[in-house]
Write a protein that holds these residues in place. Structure first.
Motif, PDB file in Angstrom:
ATOM      1  N   ALA A 293       3.879  -0.170   4.922  1.00  0.00           N
ATOM      2  CA  ALA A 293       3.385   0.724   3.871  1.00  0.00           C
ATOM      3  C   ALA A 293       4.534   1.523   3.256  1.00  0.00           C
ATOM      4  CB  ALA A 293       2.346   1.686   4.429  1.00  0.00           C
TER       5      ALA A 293
ATOM      6  N   ASP B  81      -2.616   4.934  -2.790  1.00  0.00           N
ATOM      7  CA  ASP B  81      -3.821   4.202  -2.414  1.00  0.00           C
ATOM      8  C   ASP B  81      -4.649   5.005  -1.412  1.00  0.00           C
ATOM      9  OD1 ASP B  81      -3.308   1.654  -3.840  1.00  0.00           O
ATOM     10  OD2 ASP B  81      -1.565   1.591  -2.508  1.00  0.00           O
ATOM     11  N   CYS B  82      -3.964   5.896  -0.697  1.00  0.00           N
ATOM     12  CA  CYS B  82      -4.609   6.693   0.337  1.00  0.00           C
ATOM     13  C   CYS B  82      -3.874   8.025   0.432  1.00  0.00           C
ATOM     14  CB  CYS B  82      -4.516   5.935   1.662  1.00  0.00           C
ATOM     15  SG  CYS B  82      -5.196   6.806   3.073  1.00  0.00           S
TER      16      CYS B  82
ATOM     17  N   VAL C   7       0.870   5.256   0.765  1.00  0.00           N
ATOM     18  CA  VAL C   7       0.157   6.343   1.430  1.00  0.00           C
ATOM     19  C   VAL C   7       0.899   7.645   1.180  1.00  0.00           C
ATOM     20  CG1 VAL C   7      -0.690   7.227   3.631  1.00  0.00           C
ATOM     21  CG2 VAL C   7      -0.622   4.750   3.229  1.00  0.00           C
TER      22      VAL C   7
ATOM     23  N   MET D 263       0.842  -1.178   0.000  1.00  0.00           N
ATOM     24  CA  MET D 263       0.000   0.000   0.000  1.00  0.00           C
ATOM     25  C   MET D 263       0.884   1.237   0.000  1.00  0.00           C
ATOM     26  SD  MET D 263      -2.732   1.327   2.816  1.00  0.00           S
ATOM     27  CE  MET D 263      -4.296   1.307   1.997  1.00  0.00           C
TER      28      MET D 263
END
Length: 66
Positions: free
Chosen positions: A32, A55-56, A3, A1
């Motif tokens: 992450a 992703d975020c 971020v 992921m």
């Protein structure tokens, strides 16, 4: 992921910068990938949020950052 953290380093009398760094360290420890972006002028937060691959997206700062 992946971020992306967008931070206004002077918001909160510098507290936002230390908060963003603690968050980045925590997320990295969880596995992450973190992209830490520092705003310097108007429009930076919007430009950073629009960059691909995250992703975020998290913002740390005041009303201008959000």
């Amino acid at each position: 992921m992946m971020v992306r953290i967008i931070v206004n380093p002077v918001a909160g009398k510098g507290k936002s910068l230390s908060s963003a760094n603690r968050l980045a360290d925590y997320l990295r420890a969880q596995g992450a990938e973190v992209d830490l972006e520092y705003t310097r002028q108007k429009g930076d937060a919007e430009r950073f949020a629009a960059k691909p691959r995250a992703d975020c997206v998290v913002s740390v700062g005041g009303d201008g950052t959000a």
